[in-house]
Design a protein around this motif. Structure first.
Motif, mmCIF file in Angstrom:
data_model
loop_
_atom_site.group_PDB
_atom_site.id
_atom_site.type_symbol
_atom_site.label_atom_id
_atom_site.label_comp_id
_atom_site.label_asym_id
_atom_site.label_seq_id
_atom_site.Cartn_x
_atom_site.Cartn_y
_atom_site.Cartn_z
ATOM 1 N N ASP A 32 4.876 -1.565 10.051
ATOM 2 C CA ASP A 32 4.037 -0.468 10.126
ATOM 3 C C ASP A 32 2.540 -0.706 9.205
ATOM 4 O O ASP A 32 1.880 0.146 9.038
ATOM 5 C CB ASP A 32 4.592 0.731 9.298
ATOM 6 C CG ASP A 32 5.777 1.253 10.126
ATOM 7 O OD1 ASP A 32 5.713 1.064 11.300
ATOM 8 O OD2 ASP A 32 6.871 1.498 9.538
ATOM 9 N N ILE A 33 2.500 -1.888 8.763
ATOM 10 C CA ILE A 33 1.181 -2.095 7.945
ATOM 11 C C ILE A 33 0.155 -3.041 8.939
ATOM 12 O O ILE A 33 0.387 -3.881 9.469
ATOM 13 C CB ILE A 33 1.585 -3.022 6.664
ATOM 14 C CG1 ILE A 33 2.411 -2.539 5.869
ATOM 15 C CG2 ILE A 33 0.320 -3.678 6.065
ATOM 16 C CD1 ILE A 33 2.047 -1.208 5.142
ATOM 17 N N GLU A 34 -1.063 -2.307 8.822
ATOM 18 C CA GLU A 34 -2.343 -2.979 9.349
ATOM 19 C C GLU A 34 -3.233 -3.556 8.415
ATOM 20 O O GLU A 34 -3.290 -2.758 7.417
ATOM 21 C CB GLU A 34 -3.167 -1.814 10.208
ATOM 22 C CG GLU A 34 -1.915 -1.536 11.587
ATOM 23 C CD GLU A 34 -2.681 -0.501 12.270
ATOM 24 O OE1 GLU A 34 -3.954 0.018 11.954
ATOM 25 O OE2 GLU A 34 -2.260 -0.143 13.354
ATOM 26 N N LEU A 55 -6.042 -1.867 4.184
ATOM 27 C CA LEU A 55 -4.526 -2.104 4.478
ATOM 28 C C LEU A 55 -4.368 -0.449 4.866
ATOM 29 O O LEU A 55 -4.672 0.533 4.341
ATOM 30 C CB LEU A 55 -3.737 -2.328 3.169
ATOM 31 C CG LEU A 55 -4.033 -3.480 2.536
ATOM 32 C CD1 LEU A 55 -3.045 -3.736 1.133
ATOM 33 C CD2 LEU A 55 -3.635 -4.879 3.511
ATOM 34 N N ARG A 56 -3.378 -0.316 5.898
ATOM 35 C CA ARG A 56 -3.323 0.954 6.363
ATOM 36 C C ARG A 56 -1.659 0.936 6.697
ATOM 37 O O ARG A 56 -1.054 0.101 7.312
ATOM 38 C CB ARG A 56 -3.984 1.100 7.759
ATOM 39 C CG ARG A 56 -3.687 2.555 8.299
ATOM 40 C CD ARG A 56 -4.752 2.740 9.692
ATOM 41 N NE ARG A 56 -6.123 2.803 9.223
ATOM 42 C CZ ARG A 56 -7.072 1.785 9.658
ATOM 43 N NH1 ARG A 56 -6.608 0.918 10.441
ATOM 44 N NH2 ARG A 56 -8.126 1.950 9.368
ATOM 45 N N ASN A 57 -0.994 2.007 6.507
ATOM 46 C CA ASN A 57 0.306 2.254 6.629
ATOM 47 C C ASN A 57 0.336 3.210 7.753
ATOM 48 O O ASN A 57 0.057 4.505 7.587
ATOM 49 C CB ASN A 57 1.079 2.606 5.403
ATOM 50 C CG ASN A 57 2.623 2.681 5.656
ATOM 51 O OD1 ASN A 57 3.086 2.864 6.720
ATOM 52 N ND2 ASN A 57 3.128 2.934 4.202
ATOM 53 N N THR A 58 0.962 2.574 9.123
ATOM 54 C CA THR A 58 1.146 3.610 10.161
ATOM 55 C C THR A 58 2.337 4.279 10.106
ATOM 56 O O THR A 58 2.754 5.092 11.119
ATOM 57 C CB THR A 58 0.718 2.789 11.490
ATOM 58 O OG1 THR A 58 1.392 2.067 11.623
ATOM 59 C CG2 THR A 58 -0.637 2.506 11.195
ATOM 60 N N GLY A 59 3.254 4.067 9.167
ATOM 61 C CA GLY A 59 4.501 4.301 9.181
ATOM 62 C C GLY A 59 4.908 5.822 8.474
ATOM 63 O O GLY A 59 3.992 6.502 7.891
ATOM 64 N N GLY A 101 0.597 6.919 6.130
ATOM 65 C CA GLY A 101 -0.528 7.315 6.830
ATOM 66 C C GLY A 101 -1.605 7.073 6.191
ATOM 67 O O GLY A 101 -2.924 7.373 6.190
ATOM 68 N N ALA A 102 -1.690 6.515 4.897
ATOM 69 C CA ALA A 102 -2.768 6.255 4.083
ATOM 70 C C ALA A 102 -3.456 4.973 4.250
ATOM 71 O O ALA A 102 -2.729 3.928 4.979
ATOM 72 C CB ALA A 102 -2.179 6.289 2.574
ATOM 73 N N GLU A 103 -4.797 4.667 3.878
ATOM 74 C CA GLU A 103 -5.249 3.523 3.890
ATOM 75 C C GLU A 103 -6.079 3.129 2.531
ATOM 76 O O GLU A 103 -6.432 4.057 1.996
ATOM 77 C CB GLU A 103 -6.494 3.658 4.987
ATOM 78 C CG GLU A 103 -7.441 2.476 4.919
ATOM 79 C CD GLU A 103 -8.680 2.788 6.022
ATOM 80 O OE1 GLU A 103 -8.322 2.956 7.161
ATOM 81 O OE2 GLU A 103 -9.869 2.751 5.473
#
Length: 162
Positions: A32-34, A55-59, A101-103
């Protein structure tokens, strides 16, 4: 690429979603990490360099960047800047929380990777491999795009010019 995915999908118990994969040009994803646009500044050998990225958490579950390593440096640490007695100082941190959902930006003047004891010079236009370690997602090797010394995001030669 299709053949590789097909072969990997055939492996029992292995999901393509759990594999490290490029997300876009000079961006990466691990679970889930971009990781977007990792970069550094040119620097001579035998000093400390720095690494920056998004760093972005899409999970739906929090994760943390907890460490890193690089063959080009004696050590890789996670640092931040703090104001102490009217002076800006760098301090190591144990990790960087990435909420669902944070960056989080790793950028000059904030969180960043310290590449301690560079074994070789970082030269403009080089690509330098660095392995990032996340508490949940695991490990991924990304390439820092080396910009000119003194570069910053958005300036010519900065972090997003690939």
């Amino acid at each position: 690429m299709f053949t590789r995915r097909l072969m990997l999908a055939a492996l029992p118990g292995l999901s393509l979603c759990t594999l490290a994969r490029p997300a876009a040009a000079h961006s990466y994803a691990l679970g889930d990490i971009e990781i977007g646009h990792p970069w550094s500044r040119a620097a001579p050998a035998n000093i400390t360099g720095a690494g920056f990225m998004t760093l972005r958490n899409t999970g739906t579950t929090p994760d943390r960047l907890v460490g890193g390593s690089a063959d080009i440096a004696r050590a890789v640490e996670i640092h931040t800047h703090i104001h102490e007695g009217g002076v800006m100082r760098m301090r190591p941190v144990e990790g960087i929380e990435i909420a669902p959902g944070a960056e989080v930006q790793l950028a000059p003047g904030g969180y960043h990777l310290m590449l301690i004891g560079l074994k070789q010079a970082l030269r403009k236009d080089d690509r330098v491999p660095v392995t990032l370690v996340f508490e949940r997602a695991g490990r991924i090797t990304v390439e820092l795009a080396v910009a000119a010394a003194g570069a910053s995001p958005g300036r010519s030669g900065g972090g997003h010019q690939h």
